[in-house]
Design an enzyme around this catalytic site. Structure first.
Site, PDB file in Angstrom:
ATOM      1  N   LYS A  54       0.850  -1.195   0.000  1.00  0.00           N
ATOM      2  CA  LYS A  54       0.000   0.000   0.000  1.00  0.00           C
ATOM      3  C   LYS A  54       0.882   1.240   0.000  1.00  0.00           C
ATOM      4  O   LYS A  54       1.944   1.250   0.634  1.00  0.00           O
ATOM      5  CB  LYS A  54      -0.895   0.002   1.242  1.00  0.00           C
ATOM      6  CG  LYS A  54      -1.999  -1.045   1.187  1.00  0.00           C
ATOM      7  CD  LYS A  54      -2.899  -0.979   2.392  1.00  0.00           C
ATOM      8  CE  LYS A  54      -3.955  -2.059   2.376  1.00  0.00           C
ATOM      9  NZ  LYS A  54      -4.970  -1.893   1.323  1.00  0.00           N
ATOM     10  N   ARG A 113     -10.187 -11.873   0.945  1.00  0.00           N
ATOM     11  CA  ARG A 113     -11.002 -12.902   0.299  1.00  0.00           C
ATOM     12  C   ARG A 113     -10.289 -14.255   0.310  1.00  0.00           C
ATOM     13  O   ARG A 113     -10.930 -15.296   0.307  1.00  0.00           O
ATOM     14  CB  ARG A 113     -11.373 -12.466  -1.126  1.00  0.00           C
ATOM     15  CG  ARG A 113     -10.208 -12.285  -2.046  1.00  0.00           C
ATOM     16  CD  ARG A 113     -10.551 -11.442  -3.275  1.00  0.00           C
ATOM     17  NE  ARG A 113     -10.646 -10.029  -2.963  1.00  0.00           N
ATOM     18  CZ  ARG A 113     -10.925  -9.071  -3.847  1.00  0.00           C
ATOM     19  NH1 ARG A 113     -11.160  -9.372  -5.103  1.00  0.00           N
ATOM     20  NH2 ARG A 113     -10.985  -7.802  -3.481  1.00  0.00           N
TER      21      ARG A 113
END
Ligand code: BES
Ligand code: ZN
Ligand code: ZN
Length: 476
Positions: A257, A331
């Site tokens: 990030k 996920r």
């Protein structure tokens, strides 16, 4: 510290009163003098609902109730009113003991008012060595309508919200994966939940390739916590299974990030926190509901062994996943837990996850992005609970076309869809690992607030703990 909440049979002398009322006649227990009655009447006439009487050396805090258009709005207005009064109280006084007095005699309204007050009193002060903001020490409650069971409910639910807020607010240095595991075990023991923790070896023997892949860059081992509340008198035979994303910190991994997007990523276990807090409250309240909670946990970091984009991961259910982006890690760990949930033959599975930036961009912090498969009625009821506790649901479409973008040339699926509808393609990825009635809740927007929002404080909001408890009480 959370204030001690207790029920009282009469008005206490050594507590400062905060009174919810509609008719001025209901205030006669407070020995108001003529000028005070005049003052209150004038305030009501001027549409001022929050009224403060300075009765040196004490105060009398009053809130004049006016019905809102709908029940949810009415209750939310009362929660917010209590929060705004507490703000005035702490600005004007340093009082420690407050007594909430119900002169409205309406159970739901007074409960919401009390709930707003307790939730507003939350502070995360563990790391403050000076200038700590004051909190109330005691909240006494005097109401003919709230029974001891209602007070217990208020205590247990607000404690659960405090727990989930604390967990979210703790930085990863204070809450790495092993520390989260320890707290889960402690809370399970304290409340009488059955708990089983699958450590790294067990995850390897089960071939939970998703959780293990995301964990590859970490120095701490991963775990999957299985919590169970199965009372003998449960009204449901097949359980409700809750699954919470437990990424204790999300760096993005090799797809690291950038800019400020890593700043708040200690919040990436907010789903796990809410799921733990919910089942903890269910046990403390001794609800006659069969509920399971699954919490897959690890951090998403990078070192020489970190999983990489291009990797193909074999999941617990045998599906192969091409990793396109290591930052779409939630996920991956959730998919193993969702596939594992099949073994319970669940009536319904709800997962809770700070899953996508696109959910946050779509509706901001005012609600939860949700999708369902084979669970229309449950979704309808979840929305009703969402309006009631004001942790609202915004349902998104779940059309089969959204699956197409998950096709991979070299594996069964890939972990990232296209540029559009990222929150839905993430949901579709998860749904591939389910075969039961399923609801997906993406809480990336409301889980962690950038500023105070009335009784929801800056930082961890505790959402959707109150939503899930209300839904379980009324529907399971
Ligand atoms: N944990 C984040 C999602 C998130 C974003 C939570 C903002 C809370 C606030 C998730 O793991 C993530 O990184 N999602 C990315 C995926 C993308 C890079 C493929 C996203 O949605 O931006
Ligand atoms: Zn991520
Ligand atoms: Zn994440």
């Amino acid at each position: 510290m959370k204030a001690i909440i207790s029920k009282k049979q009469k008005i206490q002398q050594n507590y400062t009163p905060l009174v919810l009322f509609k008719n001025i006649d209901a205030l006669n227990e407070f020995g108001l003098i003529k000028s005070e009655i005049q003052y209150i009447k004038q305030k009501i006439k001027d549409n001022k609902q929050q009224i403060i009487l300075n009765r040196y050396p004490d105060f009398l805090f009053l809130y004049h109730y006016k019905k809102a258009k709908t029940k949810p709005e009415d209750l939310e207005k009362l929660r917010k009113a209590a929060s705004s009064i507490l703000k005035s109280i702490s600005e004007e006084t340093s009082l420690k003991k407050l007594q909430l007095v119900d002169c409205l005699h309406d159970k739901e309204c007074f409960y919401a008012f009390a709930e707003g007050l307790v939730l507003s009193d939350y502070q995360f002060t563990q790391f403050k060595t000076k200038n700590k903001k004051e909190q109330l020490q005691e909240i006494a409650i005097y109401s003919r309508k709230l029974k001891p069971a209602d007070i217990s409910k208020l205590k247990d639910i607000t404690e659960a919200v405090y727990l989930s807020r604390d967990l979210v607010n703790l930085p990863v240095s204070a809450l790495p994966t092993p520390a989260l595991e320890k707290i889960i075990i402690e809370k399970a023991k304290e409340s009488g939940l059955k708990v089983e923790i699958f450590g790294k070896k067990k995850l390897e023997s089960l071939k939970m390739g998703g959780i293990l892949a995301v964990n590859q860059g970490s120095i701490d081992p991963p775990f999957l916590a299985c919590l169970e509340w199965k009372p003998k008198n449960a009204t449901n035979k097949k359980p409700l299974v809750l699954v919470g994303k437990g990424i204790v910190y999300d760096t993005g991994g090799l797809n690291i990030k950038t800019g400020s997007s890593m700043e708040d990523m200690k919040c990436d276990m907010a789903g796990a926190a809410a799921v733990l807090a919910t089942i903890y409250a269910v046990a403390k309240l001794q609800l006659n509901k069969y509920v399971i909670a699954l919490i897959p946990a690890t951090d998403n970091r990078l070192n020489g062994n970190a999983y990489a984009s291009g990797d193909i991961v074999k999941m617990f259910d045998g599906t192969t996943v091409e990793i396109i982006n290591t930052d779409a890690e939630g996920r991956i760990i959730l998919a193993d837990a969702l596939a594992y949930a099949k073994k319970y033959d669940p009536a319904l599975v709800i997962d809770v996850a700070t899953l996508t930036g696109s959910a946050q961009r779509a509706i901001g912090s005012h609600g939860i992005v949700a999708m369902e498969e084979k669970a229309k009625t449950a979704m309808k009821n979840l929305k009703i609970s969402g309006d009631y506790v004001y942790e609202r649901i915004a349902e998104f479409p779940f059309w089969s076309e959204y699956e197409e973008s998950l096709k991979s040339d070299i594996a069964d699926i890939k972990n990232l869809g296209g540029n559009e509808a990222g929150m839905i393609t993430a949901g579709k990825f998860l749904a591939k690992f389910t075969d039961y009635p399923y609801i997906h809740l993406d809480i990336a927007g409301p889980a962690f607030l950038s500023k105070n929002d009335s009784y929801r404080k800056k930082g961890g909001s505790g959402i959707p703990t109150r939503l899930l408890i209300d839904f379980i009480e009324k529907n399971i």
